[in-house]
Design a protein around this motif. Structure first.
Motif, PDB file in Angstrom:
ATOM      1  N   VAL A   5       0.856  -1.187   0.000  1.00 16.05           N
ATOM      2  CA  VAL A   5       0.000   0.000   0.000  1.00 16.05           C
ATOM      3  C   VAL A   5       0.888   1.232   0.000  1.00 16.05           C
ATOM      4  N   SER A   6       0.313   2.357  -0.385  1.00 13.22           N
ATOM      5  CA  SER A   6       1.136   3.541  -0.642  1.00 13.22           C
ATOM      6  C   SER A   6       1.681   4.213   0.604  1.00 13.22           C
ATOM      7  N   SER A   7       1.011   4.055   1.741  1.00 12.88           N
ATOM      8  CA  SER A   7       1.454   4.755   2.947  1.00 12.88           C
ATOM      9  C   SER A   7       0.946   4.052   4.192  1.00 12.88           C
ATOM     10  N   ALA A   8       1.562   4.385   5.309  1.00 14.51           N
ATOM     11  CA  ALA A   8       1.106   3.836   6.585  1.00 14.51           C
ATOM     12  C   ALA A   8      -0.291   4.336   6.911  1.00 14.51           C
ATOM     13  N   ALA A   9      -0.582   5.583   6.545  1.00 13.28           N
ATOM     14  CA  ALA A   9      -1.906   6.137   6.799  1.00 13.28           C
ATOM     15  C   ALA A   9      -2.986   5.339   6.079  1.00 13.28           C
ATOM     16  N   ILE A  15      -8.799   0.764  10.588  1.00 15.58           N
ATOM     17  CA  ILE A  15      -8.787   0.276  11.965  1.00 15.58           C
ATOM     18  C   ILE A  15      -9.784   1.100  12.770  1.00 15.58           C
ATOM     19  N   PRO A  16     -10.829   0.486  13.294  1.00 22.47           N
ATOM     20  CA  PRO A  16     -11.876   1.262  13.965  1.00 22.47           C
ATOM     21  C   PRO A  16     -11.561   1.492  15.439  1.00 22.47           C
ATOM     22  N   ASP A  17     -12.261   2.427  16.031  1.00 26.92           N
ATOM     23  CA  ASP A  17     -12.195   2.591  17.478  1.00 26.92           C
ATOM     24  C   ASP A  17     -12.615   1.277  18.134  1.00 26.92           C
ATOM     25  N   GLY A  18     -11.950   0.934  19.223  1.00 26.55           N
ATOM     26  CA  GLY A  18     -12.302  -0.277  19.948  1.00 26.55           C
ATOM     27  C   GLY A  18     -11.644  -1.537  19.442  1.00 26.55           C
ATOM     28  N   ILE A  31       9.790  -2.670  17.013  1.00 29.11           N
ATOM     29  CA  ILE A  31       8.412  -2.188  17.112  1.00 29.11           C
ATOM     30  C   ILE A  31       7.988  -1.520  15.802  1.00 29.11           C
ATOM     31  N   PRO A  32       6.723  -1.665  15.408  1.00 30.75           N
ATOM     32  CA  PRO A  32       6.232  -1.026  14.181  1.00 30.75           C
ATOM     33  C   PRO A  32       5.914   0.446  14.434  1.00 30.75           C
ATOM     34  N   SER A  33       6.946   1.247  14.651  1.00 28.82           N
ATOM     35  CA  SER A  33       6.763   2.633  15.100  1.00 28.82           C
ATOM     36  C   SER A  33       6.044   3.499  14.082  1.00 28.82           C
ATOM     37  N   VAL A  34       6.252   3.241  12.796  1.00 33.35           N
ATOM     38  CA  VAL A  34       5.607   4.070  11.766  1.00 33.35           C
ATOM     39  C   VAL A  34       4.098   3.804  11.735  1.00 33.35           C
ATOM     40  N   ALA A  38       0.978   6.346  12.636  1.00 32.41           N
ATOM     41  CA  ALA A  38      -0.148   6.546  11.723  1.00 32.41           C
ATOM     42  C   ALA A  38      -1.485   6.374  12.447  1.00 32.41           C
ATOM     43  N   ILE A  39      -1.559   5.421  13.361  1.00 27.81           N
ATOM     44  CA  ILE A  39      -2.779   5.240  14.155  1.00 27.81           C
ATOM     45  C   ILE A  39      -3.008   6.445  15.049  1.00 27.81           C
ATOM     46  N   LEU A  40      -1.930   6.962  15.618  1.00 28.23           N
ATOM     47  CA  LEU A  40      -2.039   8.163  16.448  1.00 28.23           C
ATOM     48  C   LEU A  40      -2.582   9.324  15.635  1.00 28.23           C
ATOM     49  N   GLU A  41      -2.035   9.512  14.433  1.00 28.48           N
ATOM     50  CA  GLU A  41      -2.483  10.602  13.568  1.00 28.48           C
ATOM     51  C   GLU A  41      -3.929  10.417  13.123  1.00 28.48           C
TER      52      GLU A  41
END
Length: 282
Positions: A5-9, A15-18, A31-34, A38-41
């Motif tokens: 896929v083109s980006s981590a975003a 990925i849904p809430d919960g 660790i998959p830091s990137v 992306a999840i944080l963003e």
């Protein structure tokens, strides 16, 4: 099938809430830091994370924790993270502590279609008998405790040709909604190779995720990886994110430990600035 896929975003957009996330790594190694960033963003919240630990303050899963995006953790080791301790003891975070080997096998079993297994680890303790504090209220009272687990006696070999009865505790497998891992090399089909200590929990997190996303430091074409070197077959991976050189190089050290660099006369000198002395690599 090209799984890049083109980006981590883009990779984490659904990925849904919960959701429950199985996250590879040990300390800060592998660790998959990137993907975590992306999840944080993305603003995703109310997450349950299954990981050996929760990063450190302000790095790795610690970023999601600091932003109060994690509701519950299933972990083995929770040191090195003051915010984790604060949230747990103040009733903001639910924590299921699990023996490290048991956690690894629960994840492996989930990825293998095995619903549970018996282990001797934890027999005769609150791991089996229940009562471990999972969650406190703001006043320090335990409001959620671990339940008692089923135990069973098996006749096992005693090493002298006979058998002895031994008690075991039933542990349930873990299957996560998403698996997040980091690999040293990966191809477009999702076959992955981890480097040295960064292998750790990554293969297990990849196995137990219903949908697994891998960030790879070096993307290669199908056929370039020796099948004998592959740690995670592509069947376990649904999405691949190729990191930039800068992203691949951005690795943190959990705790820097140095020693004097020896001189020609055997006397100590200034502390060695050598990556090999910095603990776990990734």
């Amino acid at each position: 099938m090209d799984k890049v896929v083109s980006s981590a975003a883009e990779a984490v957009a659904d990925i849904p809430d919960g959701a429950t996330l199985a996250v590879g790594g040990f300390g800060l190694s592998g660790i998959p830091s990137v993907l975590i960033d992306a999840i944080l963003e993305a603003g995703t919240t109310d997450l349950e994370a299954v990981s050996n630990n929760c990063g450190v303050d302000e790095w790795g899963l610690g970023k999601l924790l600091f932003a109060k995006r994690i509701r519950r953790m299933i972990s083995s080791y929770v040191g090195e993270n003051k915010e984790f301790a604060r949230q747990y003891l103040s009733g903001e975070l639910e924590v299921e502590l699990t023996p490290q080997g048991t956690l690894a096998e629960r994840m492996r079993a989930g990825g293998s279609g095995i619903p549970g297994f018996y282990t001797a680890t934890g027999v005769g303790t609150q791991v089996a008998e229940g009562g471990l504090p999972w969650k406190y209220d703001s006043e320090g009272n335990v409001i959620v405790s671990s339940p008692p687990k089923e135990t069973k006696v098996f006749a096992v070999r005693d090493g002298e040709g006979g058998h002895v009865d031994r008690e075991y505790v039933l542990e349930e497998a873990i299957v996560a909604d998403f698996g997040l891992v980091r690999a040293w090399k990966g191809d477009r089909h999702g076959n992955l190779i981890y480097r040295q200590s960064a292998r750790n929990f990554n293969p297990l997190a990849a196995m137990c995720g219903r949908l697994t996303i891998a960030e790879v430091e070096e993307l290669v074409e199908p056929g370039e990886l020796d099948p004998n070197d592959i740690h995670t077959p592509g069947v376990y991976v649904q999405r691949v994110v190729a990191l930039t050189p800068e992203q691949a190089a951005d690795k943190r050290i959990e705790r820097v430990t140095t020693r004097p660099r020896p001189t020609s006369d055997g006397a100590g000198a200034a502390p060695a600035d050598d990556a090999a002395t910095h603990g776990l690599g990734g």
